[in-house]
Scaffold this motif. Sequence first.
Motif, PDB file in Angstrom:
ATOM      1  N   ARG A 422       0.820  -1.197   0.000  1.00 14.16           N
ATOM      2  CA  ARG A 422       0.000   0.000   0.000  1.00 14.16           C
ATOM      3  C   ARG A 422       0.862   1.258   0.000  1.00 14.16           C
ATOM      4  O   ARG A 422       1.771   1.402   0.803  1.00 14.16           O
ATOM      5  N   GLN A 423       0.544   2.149  -0.893  1.00 15.81           N
ATOM      6  CA  GLN A 423       1.224   3.432  -0.910  1.00 15.81           C
ATOM      7  C   GLN A 423       0.594   4.335   0.133  1.00 15.81           C
ATOM      8  O   GLN A 423      -0.602   4.292   0.388  1.00 15.81           O
ATOM      9  N   LYS A 424       1.427   5.173   0.721  1.00 19.01           N
ATOM     10  CA  LYS A 424       0.908   6.090   1.728  1.00 19.01           C
ATOM     11  C   LYS A 424      -0.033   7.093   1.084  1.00 19.01           C
ATOM     12  O   LYS A 424       0.249   7.647   0.035  1.00 19.01           O
ATOM     13  N   ARG A 425      -1.164   7.331   1.742  1.00 23.21           N
ATOM     14  CA  ARG A 425      -2.098   8.322   1.239  1.00 23.21           C
ATOM     15  C   ARG A 425      -1.532   9.718   1.444  1.00 23.21           C
ATOM     16  O   ARG A 425      -0.691   9.948   2.314  1.00 23.21           O
ATOM     17  N   ALA A 426      -2.021  10.632   0.669  1.00 22.77           N
ATOM     18  CA  ALA A 426      -1.635  12.023   0.883  1.00 22.77           C
ATOM     19  C   ALA A 426      -2.130  12.483   2.245  1.00 22.77           C
ATOM     20  O   ALA A 426      -1.492  13.286   2.918  1.00 22.77           O
ATOM     21  N   GLU A 427      -3.292  11.964   2.658  1.00 27.30           N
ATOM     22  CA  GLU A 427      -3.848  12.287   3.966  1.00 27.30           C
ATOM     23  C   GLU A 427      -4.042  10.987   4.746  1.00 27.30           C
ATOM     24  O   GLU A 427      -4.410   9.965   4.176  1.00 27.30           O
ATOM     25  N   PRO A 428      -3.780  10.985   6.049  1.00 31.46           N
ATOM     26  CA  PRO A 428      -4.006   9.775   6.836  1.00 31.46           C
ATOM     27  C   PRO A 428      -5.502   9.513   6.982  1.00 31.46           C
ATOM     28  O   PRO A 428      -6.336  10.355   6.654  1.00 31.46           O
ATOM     29  N   ASP A 429      -5.834   8.324   7.487  1.00 25.83           N
ATOM     30  CA  ASP A 429      -7.238   8.040   7.728  1.00 25.83           C
ATOM     31  C   ASP A 429      -7.742   8.945   8.847  1.00 25.83           C
ATOM     32  O   ASP A 429      -6.969   9.570   9.585  1.00 25.83           O
ATOM     33  N   ARG A 430      -9.065   8.994   9.017  1.00 24.89           N
ATOM     34  CA  ARG A 430      -9.674   9.946   9.927  1.00 24.89           C
ATOM     35  C   ARG A 430      -9.196   9.768  11.375  1.00 24.89           C
ATOM     36  O   ARG A 430      -8.893  10.752  12.058  1.00 24.89           O
ATOM     37  N   LEU A 431      -9.103   8.520  11.826  1.00 27.82           N
ATOM     38  CA  LEU A 431      -8.705   8.291  13.209  1.00 27.82           C
ATOM     39  C   LEU A 431      -7.284   8.770  13.468  1.00 27.82           C
ATOM     40  O   LEU A 431      -7.002   9.430  14.474  1.00 27.82           O
ATOM     41  N   ASN A 432      -6.364   8.432  12.569  1.00 27.83           N
ATOM     42  CA  ASN A 432      -4.982   8.875  12.749  1.00 27.83           C
ATOM     43  C   ASN A 432      -4.856  10.385  12.592  1.00 27.83           C
ATOM     44  O   ASN A 432      -4.004  11.015  13.219  1.00 27.83           O
ATOM     45  N   LYS A 433      -5.710  10.958  11.756  1.00 32.03           N
ATOM     46  CA  LYS A 433      -5.674  12.411  11.597  1.00 32.03           C
ATOM     47  C   LYS A 433      -6.125  13.102  12.880  1.00 32.03           C
ATOM     48  O   LYS A 433      -5.556  14.123  13.287  1.00 32.03           O
ATOM     49  N   LEU A 434      -7.151  12.548  13.526  1.00 33.41           N
ATOM     50  CA  LEU A 434      -7.584  13.103  14.803  1.00 33.41           C
ATOM     51  C   LEU A 434      -6.479  12.992  15.856  1.00 33.41           C
ATOM     52  O   LEU A 434      -6.244  13.924  16.641  1.00 33.41           O
ATOM     53  N   MET A 435      -5.782  11.855  15.856  1.00 32.97           N
ATOM     54  CA  MET A 435      -4.736  11.643  16.853  1.00 32.97           C
ATOM     55  C   MET A 435      -3.488  12.472  16.570  1.00 32.97           C
ATOM     56  O   MET A 435      -2.664  12.681  17.471  1.00 32.97           O
ATOM     57  N   ALA A 436      -3.346  12.945  15.332  1.00 27.03           N
ATOM     58  CA  ALA A 436      -2.185  13.772  14.998  1.00 27.03           C
ATOM     59  C   ALA A 436      -2.195  15.100  15.741  1.00 27.03           C
ATOM     60  O   ALA A 436      -1.168  15.787  15.811  1.00 27.03           O
ATOM     61  N   ALA A 437      -3.327  15.457  16.320  1.00 23.65           N
ATOM     62  CA  ALA A 437      -3.403  16.708  17.076  1.00 23.65           C
ATOM     63  C   ALA A 437      -2.666  16.611  18.408  1.00 23.65           C
ATOM     64  O   ALA A 437      -2.424  17.634  19.053  1.00 23.65           O
ATOM     65  N   TYR A 438      -2.315  15.399  18.822  1.00 17.06           N
ATOM     66  CA  TYR A 438      -1.671  15.205  20.115  1.00 17.06           C
ATOM     67  C   TYR A 438      -0.215  14.767  19.934  1.00 17.06           C
ATOM     68  O   TYR A 438       0.102  14.006  19.009  1.00 17.06           O
ATOM     69  N   PRO A 439       0.681  15.201  20.804  1.00 23.73           N
ATOM     70  CA  PRO A 439       2.083  14.752  20.738  1.00 23.73           C
ATOM     71  C   PRO A 439       2.178  13.246  20.940  1.00 23.73           C
ATOM     72  O   PRO A 439       1.518  12.691  21.823  1.00 23.73           O
ATOM     73  N   GLU A 440       2.993  12.609  20.133  1.00 20.45           N
ATOM     74  CA  GLU A 440       3.187  11.171  20.234  1.00 20.45           C
ATOM     75  C   GLU A 440       4.136  10.846  21.388  1.00 20.45           C
ATOM     76  O   GLU A 440       4.922  11.686  21.828  1.00 20.45           O
ATOM     77  N   VAL A 441       4.040   9.628  21.884  1.00 12.93           N
ATOM     78  CA  VAL A 441       4.994   9.162  22.890  1.00 12.93           C
ATOM     79  C   VAL A 441       6.331   8.924  22.193  1.00 12.93           C
ATOM     80  O   VAL A 441       6.404   8.102  21.273  1.00 12.93           O
ATOM     81  N   PRO A 442       7.381   9.631  22.560  1.00 11.69           N
ATOM     82  CA  PRO A 442       8.674   9.460  21.870  1.00 11.69           C
ATOM     83  C   PRO A 442       9.216   8.046  22.054  1.00 11.69           C
ATOM     84  O   PRO A 442       9.026   7.423  23.105  1.00 11.69           O
ATOM     85  N   LEU A 443       9.899   7.567  21.049  1.00 14.59           N
ATOM     86  CA  LEU A 443      10.475   6.228  21.135  1.00 14.59           C
ATOM     87  C   LEU A 443      11.482   6.137  22.272  1.00 14.59           C
ATOM     88  O   LEU A 443      11.612   5.091  22.915  1.00 14.59           O
ATOM     89  N   TRP A 444      12.167   7.244  22.544  1.00 12.96           N
ATOM     90  CA  TRP A 444      13.192   7.187  23.577  1.00 12.96           C
ATOM     91  C   TRP A 444      12.593   6.959  24.960  1.00 12.96           C
ATOM     92  O   TRP A 444      13.284   6.471  25.855  1.00 12.96           O
ATOM     93  N   TRP A 445      11.304   7.260  25.162  1.00 19.14           N
ATOM     94  CA  TRP A 445      10.656   6.936  26.431  1.00 19.14           C
ATOM     95  C   TRP A 445      10.656   5.414  26.651  1.00 19.14           C
ATOM     96  O   TRP A 445      10.964   4.936  27.734  1.00 19.14           O
ATOM     97  N   TYR A 446      10.279   4.693  25.590  1.00 17.26           N
ATOM     98  CA  TYR A 446      10.251   3.241  25.678  1.00 17.26           C
ATOM     99  C   TYR A 446      11.663   2.676  25.842  1.00 17.26           C
ATOM    100  O   TYR A 446      11.874   1.722  26.600  1.00 17.26           O
ATOM    101  N   ILE A 447      12.610   3.235  25.105  1.00 18.89           N
ATOM    102  CA  ILE A 447      13.989   2.757  25.192  1.00 18.89           C
ATOM    103  C   ILE A 447      14.536   2.981  26.599  1.00 18.89           C
ATOM    104  O   ILE A 447      15.173   2.092  27.182  1.00 18.89           O
ATOM    105  N   LEU A 448      14.302   4.173  27.153  1.00 21.08           N
ATOM    106  CA  LEU A 448      14.763   4.460  28.504  1.00 21.08           C
ATOM    107  C   LEU A 448      14.100   3.526  29.512  1.00 21.08           C
ATOM    108  O   LEU A 448      14.752   3.036  30.449  1.00 21.08           O
ATOM    109  N   LEU A 449      12.810   3.260  29.322  1.00 17.67           N
ATOM    110  CA  LEU A 449      12.098   2.345  30.210  1.00 17.67           C
ATOM    111  C   LEU A 449      12.726   0.956  30.153  1.00 17.67           C
ATOM    112  O   LEU A 449      12.940   0.307  31.191  1.00 17.67           O
TER     113      LEU A 449
END
Length: 750
Positions: A422-449
Amino acid sequence: MTSQEIASSDLKKNDKQLDKATDKIDYEEILKTEEKVISTDEKGEDPELEGIPQIVKDIVSMEDNPELPTLTFRYFVLSFIFVGLGAFVSQLTWFRTTYAPYSLFFVQICTHWAGHWMHRFLPEKEINVFGFKFNLNPGPFSIKEHVLITLSASSGATSNLGEIVVSVKDLFYHEQMHPLGAIALMVATIWTGYSFAAIARNFLIYDPELIWPAALMQTTLYRTLRSDMVMDATSKKQMKVFWMVLAGVFVWEFFPQYIFPFTSSLAVLCWFAPYNDTVSFVGSGLGGMGVLNFTLDWANITSNIMLYPWWTQVTGFVAFVISVWILVPMSYFGDLWRGREFPIMSNKLFTASGERYPFQKLMTAEMKFNETAYEEFGPVYMGTYQMWMLFFGYCTFISAFMYIGLFAGPKIWKTIKRLYNRQKRAEPDRLNKLMAAYPEVPLWWYILLFICCFVTMTVLILTQDLYLPWWTYLVGVVLGAATVVPMGYIYAISNYQVAVGTFNELIYGYLAPGTHPIGSLVYRIVAGQCWYRAQTILQDQKIGHYMHIPPRATFFSQIWGNIIGIPINYLVIRWVIDTKRPYLDGTEKDPLNQWTGQNPTSYNNSAVQYGLVGPARLFQLSMYSPLLWGFLLGVLAPIAVYLLHKKFPKLRFDLWNVTIFSSYMEVFYGNVSTGPLSQFIGGFVCMFYFFRYRHETWKKYNYLVGAAADTGYNLSLLCIFLFFSAFKTVAMPYWWGNDERSVERCFGSQ
């Protein structure tokens, strides 16, 4: 969305969809969602909805309000209360033979009411604590607060992974871990599972086609509960039923659990021949076969009869009948696998003469395998019932992959190819677009944990006598991490979690034979239990995704739940071992066969067999060699069922899931066998009759009644503990309904 802050028009717009979805969301449909997983919206009405399965669009809101409060004062107060209560109850019941689980649905209902009560009565006052400012009442109780409280309960209001090591080490080897070391072990094992979740989150959480059926069910319940904010006549009646059932079960459970234990196991056959040895063995539900045995104790029934689909309950009951009512008497009366020489309904280990095996003496002063002692005491034996359990345990592991490959393989492969190509859409699906309004959990949080957990575990292995060769810990971490994605994928599409505990110990037995059993258990936790926890965490993160919860708030809520729950877990472990040790280690017999320590005993037995004795020595004994045929059965049985399904599709052979059947065959009923018949009857009423012929009533009351009954039982158990055990043990006087010899009044020798 809340009914007070979000326009009610959105709720009304989704009411019909929600009702329709609720009709669909029964477990039979959920377990078939592979077809829905690969379905897409082909109408092309909205590019953002393409790729989202229709069942998700029917249930999950496609709108969000980022201004809703999340980690509020109300959240911290309610999460502390409900996580603490659940951690206490769950850890207490881990040592019991049967128990009613701490219901998250109960948490959903009660926090829903409590949150709105706090909004109504708390003052809108800003508090300053050491420069940290917060408002006691920042507005109406939001659905995001509600979800986060339940997510904290899901992570912290449970028993703990480290309990296995801490309990077995103390109970059977009289080695009590330092409190800080024990709590550190519990934290490190659970948070290792959390860090494993980072490996799979991008693949399993953010892809819209992977629906996580249990997460979708929870989302439905949230939406339904929030839509009932207006207390109409039906809602009031539901609440009245909830509290009546809760109160009734709470009061009643004092009888089977304390005052009138005769009601916990109604051994009908013993009423006609109470002194006959054979009748006592066949009819007793406390150490016997439980034929025609009924129970009035909710601990032996539980809300599973209202949760599992009818076909699953039929599969489980058939497995029980074959395992306990057919194979056990065949083995016992036919002397199969020397069935008469060892207590057949026991999960303990024995010498060739039938004595309890002194496994502690199989270790030298250096805690290594003692070859001389092994030659003196001879091979390790077990009851025939335990042999059947091991046989079907091997079948379970292999059949899971075979069954899923045959019945869902083409759909899974099609999904994987689509995801890969699957090629990436120009726009994400609706659910991911809604979640894009919030900062993601950085990967380094998991690595540090993970680094913190890795360092902690390494220190514990080197300083706390965990008896695990350090290099096997590295192997366990690698295998556990490698398992997260494939097993998580299976769980995400089928809602079935494959059990591999025995298989992991088999691997460890070949890696490090002759080591202390505790080392085997530590390896089992790291290689197996940690990725189980990762799957649970991923499922809760999917709930957060569906409910539009900021990812960092979700992550915090899961960590916070453990911070509350783990110390309580440890305190409960200490109390139970200190007060119930004679029952748990087998020195004395519990009259109700509840405080048997079935879980720690089972874990220890496996560790002795695979870690200390080792599979190489174990399978040299001719008695054990037939068990390996379980792997072959795990390959052939799914093929046979698949061919039958293809030949006779209308007969629904696909519902006879070999893996589920084998898993039920692994269940040990040697201590308590009184529940299955009553569960089967209750399941027929709830999940067959009411589900099919009174579906509207089922929708309104099924989960409600189940949650209320579980809650009433848990609260009753808590009160019995506080009133009759916590400060001073107050034993119930013996009387007709609490006979000293047998509470069932089965007086024959078993």
